[in-house]
Write an enzyme that holds these catalytic residues in place. Structure first.
Site, mmCIF file in Angstrom:
data_model
loop_
_atom_site.group_PDB
_atom_site.id
_atom_site.type_symbol
_atom_site.label_atom_id
_atom_site.label_comp_id
_atom_site.label_asym_id
_atom_site.label_seq_id
_atom_site.Cartn_x
_atom_site.Cartn_y
_atom_site.Cartn_z
ATOM 1 N N GLN A 127 0.695 -1.116 -0.112
ATOM 2 C CA GLN A 127 -0.222 -0.021 -0.393
ATOM 3 C C GLN A 127 0.524 1.008 0.108
ATOM 4 O OE1 GLN A 127 -1.719 0.752 3.655
ATOM 5 N NE2 GLN A 127 -3.115 1.496 3.543
ATOM 6 N N SER A 162 4.328 -1.079 4.689
ATOM 7 C CA SER A 162 4.402 -2.564 4.810
ATOM 8 C C SER A 162 4.317 -3.413 3.461
ATOM 9 C CB SER A 162 3.290 -3.112 5.109
ATOM 10 O OG SER A 162 3.508 -2.005 6.269
ATOM 11 N N GLU A 245 -9.229 -0.984 6.208
ATOM 12 C CA GLU A 245 -7.852 -1.404 6.847
ATOM 13 C C GLU A 245 -8.081 -1.424 8.600
ATOM 14 O OE1 GLU A 245 -4.716 1.097 5.932
ATOM 15 O OE2 GLU A 245 -3.208 -0.153 6.977
HETATM 16 C C1 LIG Z 1 3.943 -0.435 11.439
HETATM 17 C C2 LIG Z 1 4.254 0.093 10.506
HETATM 18 C C3 LIG Z 1 3.400 -0.093 8.900
HETATM 19 C C4 LIG Z 1 2.834 1.032 8.373
HETATM 20 N N1 LIG Z 1 2.494 0.737 7.046
HETATM 21 C C5 LIG Z 1 2.047 1.150 6.251
HETATM 22 C C6 LIG Z 1 2.111 1.201 4.421
HETATM 23 O O1 LIG Z 1 1.938 -0.588 4.344
HETATM 24 N N2 LIG Z 1 1.597 1.721 3.409
HETATM 25 C C7 LIG Z 1 1.250 3.381 4.321
HETATM 26 O O2 LIG Z 1 1.088 3.999 3.257
HETATM 27 N N3 LIG Z 1 1.668 3.705 4.975
HETATM 28 C C8 LIG Z 1 2.077 2.949 6.311
HETATM 29 N N4 LIG Z 1 2.336 3.147 7.438
HETATM 30 C C9 LIG Z 1 2.192 4.554 7.918
HETATM 31 C C10 LIG Z 1 1.608 4.607 8.594
HETATM 32 O O3 LIG Z 1 -0.306 5.052 8.049
HETATM 33 C C11 LIG Z 1 1.795 6.711 9.040
HETATM 34 O O4 LIG Z 1 2.661 6.392 9.689
HETATM 35 C C12 LIG Z 1 0.671 6.841 10.356
HETATM 36 O O5 LIG Z 1 -0.089 7.752 9.441
HETATM 37 C C13 LIG Z 1 1.080 8.441 10.773
HETATM 38 O O6 LIG Z 1 1.656 9.863 9.960
HETATM 39 P P1 LIG Z 1 2.799 9.934 10.436
HETATM 40 O O7 LIG Z 1 4.470 9.095 10.836
HETATM 41 O O8 LIG Z 1 4.036 10.819 9.003
HETATM 42 O O9 LIG Z 1 3.226 10.913 11.621
HETATM 43 P P2 LIG Z 1 3.133 12.133 11.789
HETATM 44 O O10 LIG Z 1 0.816 12.423 10.798
HETATM 45 O O11 LIG Z 1 3.761 13.261 11.569
HETATM 46 O O12 LIG Z 1 2.133 12.475 12.819
HETATM 47 C C14 LIG Z 1 3.134 12.468 14.261
HETATM 48 C C15 LIG Z 1 2.273 12.869 15.306
HETATM 49 O O13 LIG Z 1 1.135 13.696 15.557
HETATM 50 C C16 LIG Z 1 -0.155 12.755 15.864
HETATM 51 N N5 LIG Z 1 -1.340 14.167 14.922
HETATM 52 C C17 LIG Z 1 -1.168 14.211 13.413
HETATM 53 N N6 LIG Z 1 -1.786 15.431 13.021
HETATM 54 C C18 LIG Z 1 -2.749 15.320 14.192
HETATM 55 C C19 LIG Z 1 -4.222 15.630 14.942
HETATM 56 N N7 LIG Z 1 -4.568 16.391 13.660
HETATM 57 N N8 LIG Z 1 -5.007 15.478 15.793
HETATM 58 C C20 LIG Z 1 -4.606 15.001 16.224
HETATM 59 N N9 LIG Z 1 -2.992 14.619 16.459
HETATM 60 C C21 LIG Z 1 -2.736 14.807 15.716
HETATM 61 C C22 LIG Z 1 -0.137 11.895 15.573
HETATM 62 O O14 LIG Z 1 -1.248 11.151 16.176
HETATM 63 C C23 LIG Z 1 0.840 11.392 15.688
HETATM 64 O O15 LIG Z 1 1.415 10.987 17.012
HETATM 65 C C24 LIG Z 1 2.551 2.195 8.196
HETATM 66 C C25 LIG Z 1 3.380 3.043 9.554
HETATM 67 C C26 LIG Z 1 3.467 1.685 10.736
HETATM 68 C C27 LIG Z 1 4.321 2.073 12.084
#
Ligand SMILES: Cc1cc2nc3c(=O)[nH]c(=O)nc-3n(C[C@H](O)[C@H](O)[C@H](O)COP(=O)(O)OP(=O)(O)OC[C@H]3O[C@@H](n4cnc5c(N)ncnc54)[C@H](O)[C@@H]3O)c2cc1C
Length: 395
Positions: A127, A162, A245
């Site tokens: 994805q 992933s 999902e």
């Molecule tokens: C094990 C694992 C597998 C994954 N697999 C995939 C995959 O297959 N494909 C894919 O595309 N992605 C994947 N991801 C990515 C995942 O979807 C993102 O990490 C997730 O959506 C958070 O985005 P970010 O890491 O950019 O954090 P950010 O969006 O930068 O967030 C940082 C912090 O700020 C908080 N935050 C952000 N915005 C808000 C808001 N509006 N209100 C309150 N709090 C907020 C968040 O909760 C978090 O604590 C995976 C992640 C992990 C850990």
């Protein structure tokens, strides 16, 4: 919903139960601690075996290799898998979220081309949503696709994908209209991961494994026929994927959780607290009973989610309740294992000291990602607040 099984459902359950009793591989309890790649090949073979016997894609249409059965039979399938201690399936994202997206939004040609091979694990999917600057705020993504004749030309960078290292195909969200408001100019494409211009760089996780990757797309040509849904309507297609999902993905997880609960109970019997088996400690007993109840709640919530899909055809935003529940429940279970094990809980690898060949150490570390993947708990709470409870937006 009526939780009693009909005669047809009972017949399905009995037939599956019998098949599983003869076919669940006996070496799975040992093989589940194999290194990721070896384990993946093993699970791929297991999925193939289920497909050949007609047990993959219970609720998927018959013409695309599924069984064309009700979602209730799909629930029974996962319950029986858990009961039999069966291995999970390899093509996790293809089965759980991408296949359902192609069924809901794809063309007949796309369904013909892709679904059967998802079920048989012949083609593995990943994805491609998140980017370095677009995670929670997915619509801020910058990877783009421009039309050139009958192809899109894709350039961009995705992260945390992933199984990207194993994937043959990717469901990719890209920007196709940079002048439109950010939610309006997105499109979903099905991209051949083995084509020219695609680079996959594995990323090491806290567990030491490289389950996810970074993906780079440089002038990658994607035929226009691989567009899912309408051009510039990718936000709705991506939301459909995310709702699967969050809402129905846990059905498969149920297998792992039920098995982990049994391991946890066994661990409480085999570890000591104050000179007695920990299973006799009233506080541990309370925690185990609470976990048992929560695993059951997860199962029932799952049934509710499937029942809604039966009625409406799509999962709803209340799937976020499920997502928070399964992710935080796993963290609580892993925490309890660490409490039982004390310092031994940190030992890794299949040596004499690592309990369960280091599986509890691995499980504790892997569970940290549960409340981030598929949207963080904060984002799920925002969705529940706004779309389920009707509260004003928090941002
Ligand atoms: C094990 C694992 C597998 C994954 N697999 C995939 C995959 O297959 N494909 C894919 O595309 N992605 C994947 N991801 C990515 C995942 O979807 C993102 O990490 C997730 O959506 C958070 O985005 P970010 O890491 O950019 O954090 P950010 O969006 O930068 O967030 C940082 C912090 O700020 C908080 N935050 C952000 N915005 C808000 C808001 N509006 N209100 C309150 N709090 C907020 C968040 O909760 C978090 O604590 C995976 C992640 C992990 C850990």
């Amino acid at each position: 919903m009526d939780l009693r099984l009909t005669p047809d459902e009972l017949a399905f359950r009995d037939e599956l139960r019998e098949w599983l009793s003869k076919n669940v591989p006996g070496d799975w309890p040992q093989r589940k601690y194999d290194p990721l790649e070896t384990r993946f090949d093993y699970l791929r073979e297991w999925q193939r075996q289920l497909f050949d016997a007609g047990w993959a894609g219970i609720a998927w249409p018959r013409e695309y290799g599924g069984r064309g059965a009700s979602t209730m039979l799909q629930v029974i399938f996962w319950e029986e898998m858990a009961r039999a201690g069966a291995p999970p399936l390899a093509n996790v994202l293809g089965l759980g979220i991408i296949g359902p997206t192609i069924i809901a939004f794809g063309t007949d040609d796309q369904r013909q081309r892709f679904l059967r091979k998802i079920l048989s694990a012949e083609e593995i999917w990943c994805q491609g949503f998140s980017e370095p600057e677009a995670g929670s705020d997915l619509a801020a993504l910058r990877s783009e696709a421009k039309l050139d004749g009958s192809d899109w030309v894709v350039n961009g960078h995705k992260v945390w994908n992933s199984y990207g290292w194993a994937a043959d195909w990717c469901e990719l969200v890209v920007r196709t209209d940079s002048a439109a408001p950010k939610h309006k100019g997105l499109t979903v494409l099905l991209v051949d991961m083995k084509g020219p211009g695609v680079e996959v760089r594995p990323l090491k996780q806290i567990t030491g494994e490289t389950e996810f990757c970074e993906l780079f797309f440089r002038d990658v040509r994607v035929p226009v026929v691989n567009t899912v849904g309408k051009v510039n309507d990718g936000w709705n297609v991506a939301l459909g994927t995310l709702m699967h999902e969050r809402g129905t993905f846990g059905a498969g997880l149920q297998v792992t959780y039920r098995q982990n609960l049994e391991r946890l109970i066994a661990l409480a019997h085999s570890t000591e607290r104050n000179g007695k088996p920990a299973a006799q400690d009233p506080v541990i007993r309370q925690k185990l009973a609470q976990t048992f109840a929560e695993v059951e709640i997860m199962r029932l919530n799952q049934m509710r989610a499937f029942s809604r899909i039966n009625q409406t055809g799509v999962p709803g935003p209340e799937g976020s309740i499920q997502k928070i529940f399964w992710s935080e429940l796993n963290q609580r279970m892993q925490q309890l294992a660490q409490e039982l094990l004390g310092p031994y809980g940190q030992l890794e690898g299949p040596d004499g000291f690592a309990v369960d060949q280091g599986a509890w150490s691995y499980g504790y570390l892997r569970a940290r990602g549960n409340t981030i993947e598929a949207g963080t708990s904060e984002i799920q709470r925002n969705i529940i607040g706004h779309f389920v409870l009707g509260l004003p937006r928090s941002y």
